[in-house]
Structures are given as C-alpha cells and as structure tokens.
Design a protein around this motif. Structure first.
Motif, PDB file in Angstrom:
ATOM      1  N   ALA A 189       0.826  -1.208   0.000  1.00  0.00           N
ATOM      2  CA  ALA A 189       0.000   0.000   0.000  1.00  0.00           C
ATOM      3  C   ALA A 189       0.857   1.253   0.000  1.00  0.00           C
ATOM      4  O   ALA A 189       0.555   2.231  -0.685  1.00  0.00           O
ATOM      5  N   ILE A 190       1.950   1.231   0.760  1.00  0.00           N
ATOM      6  CA  ILE A 190       2.868   2.365   0.846  1.00  0.00           C
ATOM      7  C   ILE A 190       4.279   1.807   0.838  1.00  0.00           C
ATOM      8  O   ILE A 190       4.574   0.816   1.522  1.00  0.00           O
ATOM      9  N   GLY A 191       5.162   2.430   0.030  1.00  0.00           N
ATOM     10  CA  GLY A 191       6.512   1.910  -0.061  1.00  0.00           C
ATOM     11  C   GLY A 191       7.513   2.973  -0.454  1.00  0.00           C
ATOM     12  O   GLY A 191       7.226   4.168  -0.454  1.00  0.00           O
ATOM     13  N   GLY A 192       8.724   2.509  -0.798  1.00  0.00           N
ATOM     14  CA  GLY A 192       9.800   3.425  -1.147  1.00  0.00           C
ATOM     15  C   GLY A 192      10.468   3.978   0.091  1.00  0.00           C
ATOM     16  O   GLY A 192      10.548   3.326   1.131  1.00  0.00           O
ATOM     17  N   ALA A 193      10.944   5.213  -0.019  1.00  0.00           N
ATOM     18  CA  ALA A 193      11.596   5.904   1.102  1.00  0.00           C
ATOM     19  C   ALA A 193      10.946   7.271   1.261  1.00  0.00           C
ATOM     20  O   ALA A 193      10.814   8.018   0.288  1.00  0.00           O
ATOM     21  N   MET A 194      10.535   7.600   2.485  1.00  0.00           N
ATOM     22  CA  MET A 194       9.891   8.888   2.767  1.00  0.00           C
ATOM     23  C   MET A 194      10.451   9.448   4.064  1.00  0.00           C
ATOM     24  O   MET A 194      10.034   9.028   5.150  1.00  0.00           O
ATOM     25  N   SER A 195      11.388  10.371   3.980  1.00  0.00           N
ATOM     26  CA  SER A 195      11.926  11.006   5.168  1.00  0.00           C
ATOM     27  C   SER A 195      11.090  12.224   5.560  1.00  0.00           C
ATOM     28  O   SER A 195      10.391  12.806   4.721  1.00  0.00           O
ATOM     29  N   ASP A 196      11.162  12.579   6.839  1.00  0.00           N
ATOM     30  CA  ASP A 196      10.463  13.774   7.347  1.00  0.00           C
ATOM     31  C   ASP A 196       9.005  13.779   6.899  1.00  0.00           C
ATOM     32  O   ASP A 196       8.477  14.784   6.410  1.00  0.00           O
ATOM     33  N   SER A 197       8.333  12.651   7.099  1.00  0.00           N
ATOM     34  CA  SER A 197       6.988  12.452   6.552  1.00  0.00           C
ATOM     35  C   SER A 197       6.060  11.900   7.623  1.00  0.00           C
ATOM     36  O   SER A 197       6.496  11.402   8.662  1.00  0.00           O
ATOM     37  N   THR A 198       4.745  11.974   7.345  1.00  0.00           N
ATOM     38  CA  THR A 198       3.742  11.457   8.269  1.00  0.00           C
ATOM     39  C   THR A 198       2.690  10.646   7.522  1.00  0.00           C
ATOM     40  O   THR A 198       2.337  10.957   6.394  1.00  0.00           O
ATOM     41  N   ILE A 199       2.215   9.600   8.189  1.00  0.00           N
ATOM     42  CA  ILE A 199       1.105   8.775   7.701  1.00  0.00           C
ATOM     43  C   ILE A 199       0.132   8.675   8.859  1.00  0.00           C
ATOM     44  O   ILE A 199       0.479   8.159   9.931  1.00  0.00           O
ATOM     45  N   ASP A 200      -1.090   9.177   8.683  1.00  0.00           N
ATOM     46  CA  ASP A 200      -2.008   9.266   9.811  1.00  0.00           C
ATOM     47  C   ASP A 200      -3.428   8.934   9.359  1.00  0.00           C
ATOM     48  O   ASP A 200      -3.907   9.427   8.327  1.00  0.00           O
ATOM     49  N   GLY A 201      -4.079   8.093  10.128  1.00  0.00           N
ATOM     50  CA  GLY A 201      -5.493   7.836   9.903  1.00  0.00           C
ATOM     51  C   GLY A 201      -5.831   7.117   8.622  1.00  0.00           C
ATOM     52  O   GLY A 201      -6.919   7.301   8.067  1.00  0.00           O
ATOM     53  N   LEU A 202      -4.939   6.234   8.147  1.00  0.00           N
ATOM     54  CA  LEU A 202      -5.240   5.441   6.952  1.00  0.00           C
ATOM     55  C   LEU A 202      -5.859   4.107   7.353  1.00  0.00           C
ATOM     56  O   LEU A 202      -5.740   3.663   8.493  1.00  0.00           O
ATOM     57  N   HIS A 203      -6.494   3.469   6.389  1.00  0.00           N
ATOM     58  CA  HIS A 203      -6.985   2.099   6.544  1.00  0.00           C
ATOM     59  C   HIS A 203      -6.467   1.319   5.349  1.00  0.00           C
ATOM     60  O   HIS A 203      -6.772   1.646   4.194  1.00  0.00           O
ATOM     61  N   LEU A 204      -5.661   0.281   5.602  1.00  0.00           N
ATOM     62  CA  LEU A 204      -4.969  -0.456   4.546  1.00  0.00           C
ATOM     63  C   LEU A 204      -5.365  -1.920   4.617  1.00  0.00           C
ATOM     64  O   LEU A 204      -5.303  -2.547   5.681  1.00  0.00           O
ATOM     65  N   ARG A 205      -5.751  -2.485   3.467  1.00  0.00           N
ATOM     66  CA  ARG A 205      -6.055  -3.915   3.463  1.00  0.00           C
ATOM     67  C   ARG A 205      -5.877  -4.501   2.063  1.00  0.00           C
ATOM     68  O   ARG A 205      -5.852  -3.789   1.052  1.00  0.00           O
ATOM     69  N   HIS A 206      -5.708  -5.811   2.041  1.00  0.00           N
ATOM     70  CA  HIS A 206      -5.619  -6.598   0.807  1.00  0.00           C
ATOM     71  C   HIS A 206      -4.440  -6.174  -0.071  1.00  0.00           C
ATOM     72  O   HIS A 206      -4.503  -6.240  -1.296  1.00  0.00           O
ATOM     73  N   THR A 207      -3.351  -5.722   0.540  1.00  0.00           N
ATOM     74  CA  THR A 207      -2.104  -5.553  -0.186  1.00  0.00           C
ATOM     75  C   THR A 207      -1.116  -6.599   0.334  1.00  0.00           C
ATOM     76  O   THR A 207      -1.451  -7.397   1.217  1.00  0.00           O
ATOM     77  N   LYS A 208       0.081  -6.624  -0.224  1.00  0.00           N
ATOM     78  CA  LYS A 208       1.050  -7.604   0.271  1.00  0.00           C
ATOM     79  C   LYS A 208       1.549  -7.187   1.649  1.00  0.00           C
ATOM     80  O   LYS A 208       1.442  -7.931   2.628  1.00  0.00           O
TER      81      LYS A 208
END
Length: 681
Positions: free
Chosen positions: A382-401
């Motif tokens: 669902a989310i990948g790579g490289a993300m510096s100085d970043s935020t992930i908030d309040g997501l709902h993730l399903r049915h990915t690897k």
C-alpha cells in the motif's frame, strides 16, 4: 519478513460460481480441517444481557494503557447471543479457532444468526468472518444479512477471495497443490520427501491457513447503545458455513472537507471507481506542488492500479470510511528491475538510491488492494519506497502484500492512528537503515507475516520506536519483531494470538541482519495467548523470544514492565539454532518488573549459552518447572552454559535457589498444563 527462501531453515518463510453441491462437499471437508464445528451450542448470554466489550479478547481492565487508541469497540461473537455453534478454544495451527481473536468464534449454517448488543452509539460496524474456499481455490462470495432491532437494513457480500492459503512458504491458492518444496523437512512425515523412497503421500489440502477477512459497513444512521445488531446467514446461502469472529462498532464522524486544496475531481478523477483515476491524481499532485497546496481526495472510490510516486506533497482524504483508493493487481509485460512481476495500487516514495522522498503527508483515506498470492519480489504494498520527514495518519490499509514497507536509508517518518488488516505479508516493516522513526496507535489484525518489524538488513535501523500499537492474530511469524539494529524501543504494545512459526515479540539475530548494538528497550507491553508450537523444532516458543541464529546477541537489552498473559508454553525463551549453538550465545538480557499470569510450561526456557538477570518478576499458574535451563545441551559437570542472576523480588516460587546460577533443569519437551484465564493481579 519479505524475502525469498531457497533452502529449508527451521522457520521457512518469506511469503467463479460452481455447483452448490460440489462446493458444499469441499466446504464441509475444509471446515473439518479448519476446526468446524468443535464447540458447543451457544445462546448465552441471554437476550437483554449487558454487552461484553473486550480488547484482544480480554477484559479491558487487564490492558490499561497498552495497545492502540482506536475509535471502535470490540465484541467477540462467542460472547453474543446466537443459535450457532461456538468453535474453539484451539491454538493448533491450521484450524479456524486458532486464527480467531481469543481463539474462539461462532459457526453459523444457513438460517442461523449471531446477535450483538451495541455498547455505545454507533453508525458503522466491522465484521470479521470466514467462509469456505471454492473447490479448486480462489474463493467464493456469500451473503450475510445485517439487521438492527429486527429490521434488515443491508445485505453484505462476504468473500473468501483474499483468504485460504495452502502448502509451504510462499504458499499456494490451490488446495490440491503438491509440495512446493519437496526438499524441505516436513514434520507431517518426519522426513525430507525428496530423499524418501517411496515418496510420501501428503494429504491435501495441505496446511490450510489465513482463513479470515473483514468488511466494514456504514449503517446509514446512528443507533443507540442497547440496540441489537443481528448477523444472519440467509437460507439458501452457497456457503456451507459462515464463521463470525467478532464485531467492531464505531461512531464515525462526518466527512472532512478541504476547500483550500487541489481537489482531484477538478483534475478528472472518477469517484465512482469505474474509470482509472491515477492520471488525474497525478495531475492534482503536480498542480498542488507548484501552488503549494494540499491535495484533497473527497468521498468516493477512486480506481488506481499502479504506484503513485509522492514527494513533498500533502494528500488528505475525507476520512478512511469515506475515501477509498482501490485497485487491481496488474501483471507487468516484463519483470521490473526490482524483480516485480505485478504492480498494484500504492503510494510510493522515490527509491532511496535515487535520493528518496521528503515531506510527504498522507492522511484520512483507505487503500484497498487486490493481492491474493504471495510473491516476494513483487512491490504491491500500500505504501513503499523511502519517505523522510513524513507522516502517515489515519489510513486504513487492506488486501495488499505489505501495508507499509519502507526501504532506507531514510529518517523521521511517523505512522499514527492507522488500521492495517488482511495482509498477505507484514503490516509495517522498517527495512535497511530506517532511523528516528515512529509507529504509534496503529492497529494490526490478520497479517500473513510479522505485524510490525524492524529488519536491519545491510544497514542498521536506529532510534526507532513502536509504541502503543495493537497486533492481533498474525497468522505467520511474530506480532512485533526486531532483527538487529541500534537503540530501538518497543513500548506499551498489545500483542495477541500469534498462530505459527513465531510469537508475540521476537528479538532475532537472523535474516542477515546487522548486529544488535547500543540499547534495546522493551517496556510496558502486554502479550496474551502467545507462544506458538514450532513445527520443525517440535517445541513451544516463548511469548517473548530471543533467537541467535546468524550471530550472538550481546547488546544492552532491557525488558521492563511487560505482562505475559495466558502463555501457551513459555513466557520467556532464549534459544540458538542447534547447528550454531556452540558458536553464538545470548548474553546480559535484563528482565525487571515483569508479570507472568499463566504459562503452559515454564516462565523461562533457555536453550543457548549466555546469561540473563531477573528482578521483580512475579509469576503464577506455571505448568512445569519455573526455569527450563538446557543451556547449549552439553550438560557439563559445571552446570548449564546459561547463567541466571537473581536480582531479588521474584515472587511466585518460580526462581528457586537450587536453580541458580546455572543449575541444569532441562526437560526438552515438558508436558503442557493449560493455565486458567488471566485475571487482575
């Protein structure tokens, strides 16, 4: 973890409508293999009884200040009113109860129901369930009626298309498949089949697992505490049985609106999900970057079937109940340079080798993939790579690897208030040089591998924290795993019901990880019903276990304030692989202020050379000897190669003077005495 395995290590991992009569026959067969029915008729509590709210199947008072802060209330189906059958408890891998929250669930046949009483106002529910596979694999769909106070309001369509894996790692969707690795040791025949004449017959479906899925439903209006939500399998359902594990109920607020933003609708995105919205979202991102605006994803379903590359951008949805980014898995015409043979929906930072991305902020939406098989070379997270100085908030993730797989070097990412469920592999993995980062108040359920992991392959992860997260029912591997690294912290988490080839918390020198250095802090965590049976070793693991496979573990490691509840086998295990037991050791681990409420075998199992100290470790309901000290199995006249230091205050009689400092008390496979349910201390 997420890797290719070509040989057989002790933990081999890393990862249509048909005729109803034929389907029913196989469904019944698979149901028996998977633990249905194994319980008793339910029907208690009586209608009108107060609802039972739990956290990871426990009384919430036992886990105060542990685990994720979530908006929903959990109710186990076995505590609800039903005319179905309670299955479980059972902690044996490859059974439906073993993968259920609390190790019990309710089995319904067509015409039966389970009824929950809402404990608080709610306008949304999540149903965790299992239905049979198709006879040839690939899943089926089946109906489930939802009624409130006796009035049917919706018919849900359940699916098993994302469930039911079989065979050896990295698993198969085919219930009739032969062994994927005939050159691996198989406990079922106590042999390596490829080296055996005659070739042994393996019963299929072989090792079925990953049975459950979940669905969310907005009810259309707000109902009151005390209202009754009834889930009924309609007569004529093509599913021979439907298992309901639990119901989460929630009061969802209205959609969030951002007026000063680049609304993706203005760039051609289709909120119905019929057309591909990836180009429109990318146009909105490009405009927002130039105008220094956030990107807004309004309510709707937006089809995205590939990676959207993000850098220096804020993308906000209306809330993860309202904004869905949903995509198909797509086969690539030729393999990508990274080995991927598919792509799929995902938001990716740039590769670290290309400088990575920075200042990415993702919030308030759901990502729903279409991953049904495990191919470790695929980047279908669902989310990948490289993300510096970043935020992930309040997501709902399903049915990915994998929900979130970060490849460093990268630094300072914060993952908060996110729900990650029904993954083929991990929920979150910090891989290779992720530093100064945080995962907090994130809820994980039904992963096909480690729930939360830090894997220091080639470059150490450093100064990261997993704090106040909940991890439930990882089907394979561990709830939380730390593979090497420097100055990391695991604190105030709640981990429940690991199923096989792992346990609640692992500290592992394995998978080519860099050594542990600095100070590893494991503080204030609670585990429950942990400690799985390791199929290849044929021993029970600890709720927390330390494993020296690739090198010794000798950093400063402190385990303080943990509670290990209802342990299937040991609470604490320290082990080295047999082939390297004279090369590597585990030294200097400090355990303080620990409570062990129930251990099927021992409080501590030592199967390595090394040492540990214990202070104020209280234990009760211990099934076997308090310390099962085998050392490295040389049984020398001087005693065990594993030394124990008593720092005092260890109550419950488990650490007797005659066991110290290195008395041999080895019982290779002690009998298991199931402990009583945990209670207040």
């Amino acid at each position: 973890m997420n890797r290719n395995i070509r040989t057989a290590p002790p933990y081999p991992r890393r990862r249509p409508t048909t005729a109803v009569a034929a389907l029913t026959v196989l469904a019944t067969t698979l149901g028996v293999l998977a633990g249905a029915p194994s319980g008793t008729a339910a029907g208690r509590p009586a209608p009108g009884a107060a609802p039972v709210v739990t956290r990871a199947g426990l009384d919430p008072s036992l886990v105060t200040d542990r685990g994720a802060r979530v908006a929903f209330l959990e109710q186990e189906a076995e505590n609800a009113v039903t005319d179905g059958t309670v299955i479980g408890p059972d902690r044996t891998a490859y059974t439906l109860p073993s993968e259920a929250s609390g190790r019990r669930a309710v089995r319904l046949v067509p015409g039966q129901h389970v009824e929950f009483t809402l404990p608080a106002r709610a306008n949304a529910i999540t149903v965790r369930y299992s239905i049979p596979d198709a006879p040839s694999g690939g899943g089926i769909t089946a109906p489930l009626d939802v009624a409130v106070n006796g009035e049917r309001i919706r018919r849900m369509t359940l699916t098993s298309q994302y469930a039911w894996l079989y065979n050896q790692y990295p698993f198969s969707n085919d219930p009739h498949a032969g062994l994927l690795h005939p050159d691996w040791w198989i406990t079922e025949c106590a042999c390596v089949p490829a080296d055996t004449t005659p070739y042994p017959t393996i019963t299929t479906p072989f090792r079925p697992s990953h049975f459950y899925d979940e669905q969310r439903l907005l009810l259309g209006r707000t109902y009151r505490a005390g209202d009754r939500v009834t889930l009924t399998v309609p007569a004529g359902s093509n599913a021979a049985w439907t298992v309901i594990d639990l119901l989460d109920s929630e009061l969802v607020g209205p959609p969030r609106v951002r007026l000063r933003a680049a609304n993706v609708l203005a760039f051609g995105a289709d909120p119905t999900g019929r057309r591909d919205s990836a180009p429109a979202i990318e146009r909105a991102i490009a405009f927002a970057t130039r105008a220094r605006l956030p990107v807004y994803l309004p309510p709707g379903t937006f089809q995205v079937n590939r990676h959207i590359i993000v850098d220096d951008v804020t993308i906000a949805g209306a809330g993860n109940w309202y904004t869905r980014i949903k995509g198909r898995q797509v086969a690539l015409p030729t393999p990508a340079p990274d080995g991927s043979v598919h792509t799929g929906v995902g938001f990716y930072g740039r590769d670290a080798a290309d400088g990575g991305s920075r200042n990415v902020h993702l919030s308030g939406f759901a990502i729903e993939g279409d991953v049904r098989e495990r191919i470790d070379t695929d980047q279908v997270n669902a989310i990948g790579g490289a993300m510096s100085d970043s935020t992930i908030d309040g997501l709902h993730l399903r049915h990915t690897k994998v929900g979130i797989w970060f490849d460093g070097p990268m630094r300072n990412v914060r993952i908060t208030n996110t729900i990650i469920v029904d993954q083929i592999a991990d929920a979150v993995n910090f891989h290779t040089g992720v530093t100064d980062s945080l995962v907090a108040h994130t809820f994980v359920r039904n992963t096909g591998d480690d729930g939360l992991a830090m894997w220091s392959e080639t470059t150490a992860n450093a100064r990261n924290t997993f704090d106040h997260n909940t991890v439930q029912s990882p089907v394979l591997a561990n709830g939380i795993a730390i593979y090497g690294g420097t100055d990391n912290t695991v604190s105030h988490n709640l981990i429940a019901d690991p199923v096989r080839e792992g346990s609640a918390i692992q500290v592992g020198s394995r998978f080519g990880a860099e050594p542990f250095t600095g100070h590893l802090r494991i503080t204030g965590n609670t585990t429950v019903r942990a400690g799985t049976y390791e199929l290849n070793w044929k021993i029970g693991l600890g709720a927390i276990w330390f494993y020296a496979l690739d090198r010794s573990i000798d950093a400063r490691i402190e385990v303080v304030g943990d509670a290990y509840l209802d342990n299937t086998y040991n609470a604490i295990m320290l082990v080295s692989e047999w082939g390297v037991k004279d090369l590597y050791r585990i030294d200097g681990v400090s355990f303080r202020d620990i409570r062990v409420d129930g251990a099927g075998t021992s409080v501590v199992s030592a199967r390595t050379a090394g040492s540990a100290s214990f202070g104020n470790v209280d234990a009760r309901h211990v099934g076997a000897v308090g310390v099962n000290n085998c050392g490295s199995f040389h049984f020398t006249p001087a005693g065990s190669e594993f030394g124990i230091t008593d720092l005092g205050g260890n109550d419950g009689g488990w650490l007797a003077d005659w066991q110290l400092p290195n008395t041999i008390t080895c019982d290779d496979r002690p009998p298991v005495v199931p402990p009583p349910p945990p209670a207040g201390w």
